[in-house]
Design a protein around this motif. Structure first.
Motif: not given
Ligand code: ATP
Length: 235
Positions: A10-12, A35-43, A82-84, A159-161
């Motif tokens: 979790d992010y705070s 989908a966007n925001g699913a958590g893939k990049s975070s993983l 990384p993405e970007g 990540d999203e190449p």
């Molecule tokens: P995308 O394809 O848009 O990159 P994603 O599947 O990779 O989406 P993440 O970027 O991992 O998803 O985001 C997962 C959740 O964590 C989202 O709700 C996002 O808003 C939140 N999030 C990601 N990074 C941060 C951060 N640094 N601080 C707070 N919340 C974050």
């Protein structure tokens, strides 16, 4: 092999991953669709040590990498593209590539891997002294992948190449990732917005929704699934 067990991040207070478990084999492509925001990049960031999960475990070839700094994880053979892209725009292609090898001291091996990068991306060879920012999006993605190759990884996280690239270039990038995995017998965990191509390139696949893994299986089985075809393949 990469094994993620019961990972929560979790992010705070914003829960990005909850009780996520997956396995990515060490010699094939595994993709995560979502989908966007699913958590893939975070993983991917959790795996490469860029963010610290609240709980759970991540093992690479049987060794827990939770809490290890990113440079140690790279040194173990795990590479995050990384993405970007994260290039140094005012440095030359060559210097950008060499940043991928900055933990290595084997000059001959570094030279061999530079040849390998130019084998996959011949256009970079003749332009290696030009600065990175002058290249097209597709070529910048080649530099980012090449920098990954320079760390001589056993396993890649992509990540999203294909983000922001023209359709023809997207296919080229995914085909090259497939070649890199097959020719070097490396594992790949691929997060890719073009689910169609990603599911074709991968053998195993996971679906992620709102921080949870909701489906997993053979990529070709998931690609034929009606709910996936509707949600991610636009069919
Ligand atoms: P995308 O394809 O848009 O990159 P994603 O599947 O990779 O989406 P993440 O970027 O991992 O998803 O985001 C997962 C959740 O964590 C989202 O709700 C996002 O808003 C939140 N999030 C990601 N990074 C941060 C951060 N640094 N601080 C707070 N919340 C974050």
């Amino acid at each position: 092999m990469l094994t993620v067990s019961n990972l929560t991040l979790d992010y705070s207070g914003v829960i990005a991953l909850e009780d996520v478990s997956l396995t990515a084999r060490g010699d094939i492509i595994t993709t995560i669709v979502g989908a966007n925001g699913a958590g893939k990049s975070s993983l991917l960031k959790a795996v490469s040590g860029l963010v610290r999960p609240a709980c759970g475990d991540i093992r690479f070839d049987g060794v827990s990498i939770i809490g290890k700094p990113p440079e140690e994880i790279v040194g173990m053979g795990l590479c995050h593209v990384p993405e970007g892209r994260g290039l140094f725009p005012y440095m030359s292609v060559l210097d950008n590539l060499l940043t991928g090898a900055n933990l290595r001291r084997d000059a001959a091996g570094i030279r061999d891997d530079l040849d390998k990068v130019f084998h996959y991306f011949p256009v970079l060879k003749g332009n290696r002294h030009r600065i990175a920012r002058n290249f097209s999006g597709g070529q910048q993605q080649m530099i980012a992948i090449g920098r990954g190759i320079m760390s001589r990884p056993k396993f890649y996280l992509f990540d999203e190449p294909s983000i922001g690239l023209a359709p023809l270039i997207v296919r080229e990038v995914i085909d090259t990732i497939t070649k890199i995995s097959q020719e070097n017998k490396c594992g790949v965990l691929l997060v890719e917005q073009n689910a169609n191509l990603a599911l074709d390139a991968a053998l195993d696949a996971y679906v992620m929704e709102l921080g949870h893994i909701t489906m997993s299986g053979e990529a070709k089985t998931l690609k034929a699934d009606e709910s996936i075809r509707r949600a991610y393949l636009g069919l």
